[in-house]
Structures are given as structure tokens and as C-alpha cells.
Design a protein around this motif. Structure first.
Motif, PDB file in Angstrom:
ATOM      1  N   GLY A  72     -46.964  45.460 -18.517  1.00  0.00           N
ATOM      2  CA  GLY A  72     -45.992  44.104 -18.667  1.00  0.00           C
ATOM      3  C   GLY A  72     -45.621  43.584 -17.496  1.00  0.00           C
ATOM      4  O   GLY A  72     -44.416  42.728 -17.498  1.00  0.00           O
ATOM      5  N   GLU A 108     -32.224  48.485 -22.468  1.00  0.00           N
ATOM      6  CA  GLU A 108     -32.363  49.807 -23.102  1.00  0.00           C
ATOM      7  C   GLU A 108     -32.249  49.479 -24.672  1.00  0.00           C
ATOM      8  O   GLU A 108     -31.255  48.765 -24.905  1.00  0.00           O
ATOM      9  CB  GLU A 108     -31.341  50.808 -22.496  1.00  0.00           C
ATOM     10  CG  GLU A 108     -31.760  51.445 -21.340  1.00  0.00           C
ATOM     11  CD  GLU A 108     -33.072  52.401 -21.450  1.00  0.00           C
ATOM     12  OE1 GLU A 108     -32.806  53.041 -22.538  1.00  0.00           O
ATOM     13  OE2 GLU A 108     -33.998  51.988 -20.835  1.00  0.00           O
ATOM     14  N   GLY A 109     -32.676  50.188 -25.247  1.00  0.00           N
ATOM     15  CA  GLY A 109     -32.461  50.069 -26.932  1.00  0.00           C
ATOM     16  C   GLY A 109     -32.748  48.797 -27.782  1.00  0.00           C
ATOM     17  O   GLY A 109     -33.632  48.269 -27.568  1.00  0.00           O
ATOM     18  N   MET A 159     -38.405  38.086 -13.062  1.00  0.00           N
ATOM     19  CA  MET A 159     -38.955  39.189 -13.493  1.00  0.00           C
ATOM     20  C   MET A 159     -38.240  39.675 -14.785  1.00  0.00           C
ATOM     21  O   MET A 159     -36.853  39.661 -14.799  1.00  0.00           O
ATOM     22  CB  MET A 159     -38.915  40.213 -12.492  1.00  0.00           C
ATOM     23  CG  MET A 159     -39.535  41.644 -12.811  1.00  0.00           C
ATOM     24  SD  MET A 159     -41.146  41.635 -12.836  1.00  0.00           S
ATOM     25  CE  MET A 159     -41.281  43.558 -13.370  1.00  0.00           C
ATOM     26  N   LYS A 160     -39.001  39.852 -15.879  1.00  0.00           N
ATOM     27  CA  LYS A 160     -38.079  40.291 -17.037  1.00  0.00           C
ATOM     28  C   LYS A 160     -38.026  41.618 -17.070  1.00  0.00           C
ATOM     29  O   LYS A 160     -39.023  42.377 -17.232  1.00  0.00           O
ATOM     30  CB  LYS A 160     -38.739  39.579 -18.279  1.00  0.00           C
ATOM     31  CG  LYS A 160     -38.558  38.276 -18.589  1.00  0.00           C
ATOM     32  CD  LYS A 160     -38.913  37.942 -19.904  1.00  0.00           C
ATOM     33  CE  LYS A 160     -40.439  37.394 -19.544  1.00  0.00           C
ATOM     34  NZ  LYS A 160     -41.220  36.855 -20.749  1.00  0.00           N
ATOM     35  N   VAL A 161     -36.937  42.179 -17.321  1.00  0.00           N
ATOM     36  CA  VAL A 161     -36.886  43.874 -17.530  1.00  0.00           C
ATOM     37  C   VAL A 161     -36.173  44.013 -18.836  1.00  0.00           C
ATOM     38  O   VAL A 161     -35.044  43.281 -19.116  1.00  0.00           O
ATOM     39  CB  VAL A 161     -35.939  44.389 -16.558  1.00  0.00           C
ATOM     40  CG1 VAL A 161     -35.715  45.895 -16.880  1.00  0.00           C
ATOM     41  CG2 VAL A 161     -36.450  44.307 -15.125  1.00  0.00           C
ATOM     42  N   MET A 162     -36.616  44.961 -19.804  1.00  0.00           N
ATOM     43  CA  MET A 162     -36.349  44.916 -21.019  1.00  0.00           C
ATOM     44  C   MET A 162     -35.031  45.745 -20.981  1.00  0.00           C
ATOM     45  O   MET A 162     -34.994  46.835 -20.310  1.00  0.00           O
ATOM     46  CB  MET A 162     -37.366  45.774 -21.885  1.00  0.00           C
ATOM     47  CG  MET A 162     -37.104  45.674 -23.437  1.00  0.00           C
ATOM     48  SD  MET A 162     -38.761  45.812 -24.175  1.00  0.00           S
ATOM     49  CE  MET A 162     -39.200  47.547 -23.785  1.00  0.00           C
ATOM     50  N   PRO A 202     -36.792  51.391 -30.720  1.00  0.00           N
ATOM     51  CA  PRO A 202     -37.700  50.415 -30.069  1.00  0.00           C
ATOM     52  C   PRO A 202     -38.607  51.169 -29.091  1.00  0.00           C
ATOM     53  O   PRO A 202     -39.893  50.499 -28.930  1.00  0.00           O
ATOM     54  CB  PRO A 202     -36.502  49.904 -29.030  1.00  0.00           C
ATOM     55  CG  PRO A 202     -35.226  49.976 -29.654  1.00  0.00           C
ATOM     56  CD  PRO A 202     -35.324  51.220 -30.515  1.00  0.00           C
ATOM     57  N   LYS A 203     -38.526  52.142 -28.564  1.00  0.00           N
ATOM     58  CA  LYS A 203     -39.281  53.125 -27.791  1.00  0.00           C
ATOM     59  C   LYS A 203     -39.553  54.682 -28.149  1.00  0.00           C
ATOM     60  O   LYS A 203     -38.609  54.908 -28.576  1.00  0.00           O
ATOM     61  CB  LYS A 203     -39.122  52.854 -26.294  1.00  0.00           C
ATOM     62  CG  LYS A 203     -38.974  51.681 -25.770  1.00  0.00           C
ATOM     63  CD  LYS A 203     -39.157  51.749 -24.217  1.00  0.00           C
ATOM     64  CE  LYS A 203     -37.833  51.970 -23.231  1.00  0.00           C
ATOM     65  NZ  LYS A 203     -38.159  51.594 -21.877  1.00  0.00           N
ATOM     66  N   MET A 239     -41.146  52.736 -17.907  1.00  0.00           N
ATOM     67  CA  MET A 239     -41.771  51.359 -17.197  1.00  0.00           C
ATOM     68  C   MET A 239     -41.030  50.319 -18.081  1.00  0.00           C
ATOM     69  O   MET A 239     -41.417  49.984 -19.232  1.00  0.00           O
ATOM     70  CB  MET A 239     -43.257  51.058 -17.547  1.00  0.00           C
ATOM     71  CG  MET A 239     -43.736  50.206 -16.481  1.00  0.00           C
ATOM     72  SD  MET A 239     -43.646  50.601 -14.818  1.00  0.00           S
ATOM     73  CE  MET A 239     -44.660  51.866 -14.482  1.00  0.00           C
ATOM     74  N   PRO A 240     -39.713  49.955 -17.535  1.00  0.00           N
ATOM     75  CA  PRO A 240     -38.805  49.309 -18.530  1.00  0.00           C
ATOM     76  C   PRO A 240     -39.002  47.764 -18.391  1.00  0.00           C
ATOM     77  O   PRO A 240     -38.117  46.887 -18.748  1.00  0.00           O
ATOM     78  CB  PRO A 240     -37.388  49.540 -17.816  1.00  0.00           C
ATOM     79  CG  PRO A 240     -37.651  49.883 -16.392  1.00  0.00           C
ATOM     80  CD  PRO A 240     -39.045  50.392 -16.102  1.00  0.00           C
ATOM     81  N   CYS A 241     -40.443  47.421 -18.144  1.00  0.00           N
ATOM     82  CA  CYS A 241     -40.661  46.019 -18.015  1.00  0.00           C
ATOM     83  C   CYS A 241     -41.081  45.523 -19.763  1.00  0.00           C
ATOM     84  O   CYS A 241     -41.889  45.932 -20.201  1.00  0.00           O
ATOM     85  CB  CYS A 241     -41.727  45.601 -17.159  1.00  0.00           C
ATOM     86  SG  CYS A 241     -41.375  46.566 -15.599  1.00  0.00           S
ATOM     87  N   ALA A 242     -40.479  44.409 -19.937  1.00  0.00           N
ATOM     88  CA  ALA A 242     -40.795  43.699 -21.281  1.00  0.00           C
ATOM     89  C   ALA A 242     -42.244  42.873 -20.791  1.00  0.00           C
ATOM     90  O   ALA A 242     -42.740  42.891 -19.658  1.00  0.00           O
ATOM     91  CB  ALA A 242     -40.066  42.662 -21.535  1.00  0.00           C
ATOM     92  N   LYS A 243     -43.259  42.786 -21.914  1.00  0.00           N
ATOM     93  CA  LYS A 243     -44.440  42.062 -21.618  1.00  0.00           C
ATOM     94  C   LYS A 243     -44.063  40.592 -21.152  1.00  0.00           C
ATOM     95  O   LYS A 243     -43.262  40.108 -21.626  1.00  0.00           O
ATOM     96  CB  LYS A 243     -45.126  42.247 -23.081  1.00  0.00           C
ATOM     97  CG  LYS A 243     -45.678  43.306 -23.263  1.00  0.00           C
ATOM     98  CD  LYS A 243     -47.365  43.225 -23.066  1.00  0.00           C
ATOM     99  CE  LYS A 243     -47.767  44.537 -23.075  1.00  0.00           C
ATOM    100  NZ  LYS A 243     -49.295  44.624 -22.782  1.00  0.00           N
ATOM    101  N   GLU A 244     -44.736  40.204 -20.020  1.00  0.00           N
ATOM    102  CA  GLU A 244     -44.554  38.938 -19.652  1.00  0.00           C
ATOM    103  C   GLU A 244     -45.571  38.027 -20.301  1.00  0.00           C
ATOM    104  O   GLU A 244     -46.607  38.378 -20.814  1.00  0.00           O
ATOM    105  CB  GLU A 244     -44.653  38.913 -18.176  1.00  0.00           C
ATOM    106  CG  GLU A 244     -43.543  39.739 -17.593  1.00  0.00           C
ATOM    107  CD  GLU A 244     -43.562  39.113 -16.164  1.00  0.00           C
ATOM    108  OE1 GLU A 244     -42.562  38.602 -15.724  1.00  0.00           O
ATOM    109  OE2 GLU A 244     -44.578  39.302 -15.228  1.00  0.00           O
ATOM    110  N   LEU A 267     -46.068  50.455 -24.700  1.00  0.00           N
ATOM    111  CA  LEU A 267     -46.736  49.249 -23.892  1.00  0.00           C
ATOM    112  C   LEU A 267     -46.720  47.913 -24.789  1.00  0.00           C
ATOM    113  O   LEU A 267     -47.005  47.051 -24.501  1.00  0.00           O
ATOM    114  CB  LEU A 267     -48.022  49.638 -23.504  1.00  0.00           C
ATOM    115  CG  LEU A 267     -48.467  50.528 -22.449  1.00  0.00           C
ATOM    116  CD1 LEU A 267     -49.811  51.077 -22.732  1.00  0.00           C
ATOM    117  CD2 LEU A 267     -48.014  50.226 -21.161  1.00  0.00           C
TER     118      LEU A 267
END
Lengths: 138, 286
Positions: A96, A137-138, A132-135, B111-112, B278-283, B77
Motif C-alpha cells: 500500500g 485503527e479499526g 503518506m496515507k496511514v490507515m 476491517p482487518k 502494515m498500517p498503510c492504506a492502499k495509495e 492487503l
């Protein structure tokens, strides 16, 4: 997005790229202040996990600066760095992370001007890419 | 080792007639140790493990999914919407069957997919897919004797699997990358030397290198050694160091890339048992 200032962590090899950055400074060259340089013994010392760690902890881009091919103080550290970055860039999109956020550049100790240019280009590219995008939690 | 004669099974839905209500009726801390397997994927999983945490003195993450997220966590992912769409097609929403009350709906997807430790505090881990008998034995002898290691202990070795692998390492360069079915590996030589991606260098020992001994590469089920940290990234580092296409130099770059390109499905190969952290959202998806 207009006031977005990308944060760049730069791992610079002490023999070439870091000296190049120093030269840019002593030559009073202007370049964007967005970069945080970290001196490393060799670009081949940079672990892929450091790069991802930086991106996860708030950097928008990571620059790795090493010696030009043939110039590595340790003979082949820069080639190792190149292979690592090549492989890392193959897995980043699946994790990602846009692979453009990681850049490997050869900068020699005499290339202060090139260092300033590399940083300026990279910061502009990251500005276009956005933060930079960081999702969450939850 | 005789275990069953020394314990009482308080709750085991897979084997005994155990219901959630039975668990709810137990006093706090009634269970001495709860061995929990599987990733935490649904709201119901989450409720159950929170309940088990309340009723148990010790929580043990048992198996690769509870330890690392496991294969189900490879779905992390992708977003939850993407998953539902891939599985059920456009527009379908999880819900009760037509005419049935809302409570008959399937449990909500989180969500995960989470490793157990991200859902509740975990005291110990018995890793593996499945956990090797020797490690299960180590856990039970410690538990039954009352001489448990400090909390947080993972019942596997700190050193890498390579240390206990009977194969011999010689070349220390990788001239090609092949998948296990493409060659008949030499029975004595290191699999990595033969171009098969074996995660031994970054994986905990503790299974006596069962897979490499049988001619299959280690896929990392015991999880990373503390030194390796992130399995995939450590392996990227190791592979990049080993790949050689003759003399290193600018001229070798295209052939080096060709070798690195032979790595098929890098994520599935290097992170088979978990990408949960890996806490990144899909870009580039808006």
C-alpha cells in the motif's frame, strides 16, 4: 493540499552523498528544507525495514544516497543497496505504499549541486503525490 | 507426556459441547489457561476472545494465525469492501436470510484480520502452522510444572532455523530464483543456495527444520526471529545481498534485475503468515 510540506528522511553514505550534502551547505546552495539527513557508513547498510519504518512513522519519502557505481568505499555496498531498493520497490505497492516514495540516487562528494537538485526534484514529486496515507485503527 | 489426566477441559467448542453461555457463567479467572487459535476476523471472534480473557488467568496464542495473523491476514492487503466484492460480487451486503430477523445475520467482518495480541493482551505464544509437537510439549511441561518463563515468551528458539537445518550451506550466492516445483533439489545442499526461496534465515528455529529436511523450503510459520523483526523486509535484505549475476558492477545490473524478477508473488512468499502490522492504506485508490 497547498500547504503540504513533504517530510523526507535521507540516508546518506558518509563517503559520498553525505559529503555531497555538506558541500551543498558550504557552497551555500539553496534547496528545500524538507529533508532530514541521517549519516550512514554505506548505502549498503540501509535496511529495507528502516525505509518502511520511516514511512510508517511520518516520512512522506525516503532518499538513499550512495556512491556512484565503481566508487563505493567498501567496493560493492552501493550495488547491494541498489538490489535492495529494486526488490523493495516491487513489494511496496502491495503493502500500500507508492514506490515513488523511495528514491536511490548516486551523489559523489563533489556533487553538492547535484544533491541540491535531487532533493528539490524529490520534494516536488512528493508534493504532487500528497501526504503518506496511514490507515487508522479499526 | 500425559496431559489430559492432569487438566480439566473447561471449554473446547471443537470437541466438547461448550456454549458461549457456559463461558459467561464462569467466574472471572476460572480458566487456568486458554489456548486460542485463529486470527481475529469477525466481531464475534473479538467478543469471544474478550470474554475468554476475562475468564482466564493465562491467554496463549496458539498457532501461526493467533500469533501473526496467519494466511487470513493476507486479506489485509485489501480493504473490507474489496474483499466482500471479490467474494460475493457487487452490491451484496452481509445480512440475515430473507425474512429472518437481524440477529441471524453473519457476524460482522472487522476491517482487518488481527493477530490475537492486537485484540486482547496475550501472555504466551506457541507458534507454528501447525505448532510442532516438541514446542507444544515445552509449553505443557512448563505449564504443568508451574515453572513458566517470563510473560511474553514465545515457545520457539530465538536463533534462526538455519542453525538446526541439516543441509549444508556453501555457495552463499543466488544465481537464479526458482519455485520448489521447478527443480528436484539436491538432498544435502542448502535450498537457498539452489535458488529456492527458503525463509530459514529469518525464521525462529524450534521445529528441527522439518520442511527443509523433507526437501521443502521453510515458509516461516514459527514467525520471525527477534533479530529479523519484519520477516519480509529482512528477507528482501538477505536476498538482495545474495543475488549475483557474475562480477558485480554496472554491467551486471540488467541480469541482476532479471534474477530478482524471478521472485514470484513476493508478498505471498515472504509474508505468508502475516502482514497485519502494515498500517498503510492502499495509495492511488482515492
Amino acid at each position: 493540499m497547498a500547504d503540504f510540506e513533504p517530510k523526507v528522511v535521507a540516508f546518506l553514505c558518509r563517503w559520498c552523498a553525505y559529503a555531497g550534502a555538506d558541500l551543498a551547505g558550504t557552497s551555500r546552495l539553496q534547496y528545500p528544507p524538507n529533508v532530514v539527513p541521517i549519516r550512514v557508513p554505506c548505502s549498503g547498510r540501509v535496511e529495507p525495514s528502516w525505509v518502511v519504518d520511516a514511512l510508517q512513522k511520518g516520512a512522506d519519502g525516503v532518499l538513499i544516497g550512495g556512491c556512484h557505481p565503481g566508487d563505493c568505499h567498501y567496493v560493492s555496498g552501493n550495488y547491494k543497496a541498489r538490489r535492495r531498493v529494486y526488490l523493495l520497490k516491487k513489494i511496496l505497492p502491495e503493502l500500500g505504499i507508492a514506490p515513488e516514495r523511495v528514491r536511490l540516487e548516486w551523489v559523489s562528494a563533489t556533487e553538492g549541486k547535484r544533491f541540491a537538485q535531487v532533493v528539490a526534484d524529490f520534494v516536488e514529486e512528493l508534493r504532487a503525490l500528497g501526504p503518506m496515507k496511514v490507515m487508522s485503527e479499526g | 507426556m500425559e496431559v489430559l489426566s492432569q487438566v480439566e477441559i473447561a471449554f473446547w467448542p471443537a470437541l466438547a459441547d461448550s456454549k458461549k453461555a457456559d463461558l459467561e457463567a464462569m467466574p472471572k479467572g476460572y480458566i487456568d489457561a486458554a489456548l486460542i487459535n485463529g486470527a481475529i476476523r469477525t466481531q464475534e471472534n473479538l467478543e469471544m476472545v474478550r470474554l475468554l480473557r476475562e475468564k482466564s488467568k493465562l491467554i496463549v496464542a496458539y498457532g501461526a494465525c493467533a500469533h501473526l495473523g496467519g494466511i487470513p491476514s493476507l486479506a489485509n492487503l485489501y480493504g473490507r469492501e474489496e474483499l466482500l466484492k471479490a467474494a460475493f460480487g457487487d452490491g451484496w451486503r452481509p445480512g440475515p436470510p430473507p425474512g429472518a430477523p437481524q440477529e441471524d445475520a453473519p457476524p460482522e467482518l472487522l476491517p482487518k484480520a488481527l493477530p490475537l495480541a492486537q485484540a486482547v493482551p496475550v501472555d504466551y505464544t506457541v507458534p507454528g502452522c501447525p505448532p510442532p509437537a516438541g514446542l507444544i510439549g515445552e509449553f505443557f511441561s512448563a505449564f504443568l510444572s508451574g515453572e513458566m518463563p517470563p510473560p511474553g515468551h514465545v515457545f520457539a528458539k530465538v536463533k534462526a532455523l538455519c542453525e538446526e537445518c541439516p543441509r549444508t550451506r556453501e555457495e552463499r550466492v543466488l544465481k537464479k530464483i526458482v519455485r520448489p516445483h521447478e527443480i528436484v533439489p539436491d538432498p544435502e545442499a542448502c535450498l537457498l543456495d539452489q535458488g529456492i526461496i527458503c525463509l530459514g534465515p529469518v525464521t525462529r528455529g524450534g521445529c528441527s527444520a522439518a520442511c527443509p529436511s523433507a526437501g521443502m523450503p521453510c515458509t516461516g510459520c514459527l514467525g520471525p526471529t527477534p533479530k529479523a523483526g519484519d520477516m519480509g523486509l529482512s528477507m528482501v535484505s538477505a536476498l538482495a545481498s545474495l543475488v549475483r549475476a557474475g562480477e558485480e558492477g554496472e554491467a551486471a545490473i540488467p541480469s541482476e534485475n532479471e534474477i530478482l524478477d524471478q521472485l514470484v508473488d513476493p508478498i505471498g512468499t515472504l509474508y505468508k503468515y502475516g502482514v497485519p502490522d502494515m498500517p498503510c492504506a492502499k495509495e492511488g485508490e482515492g
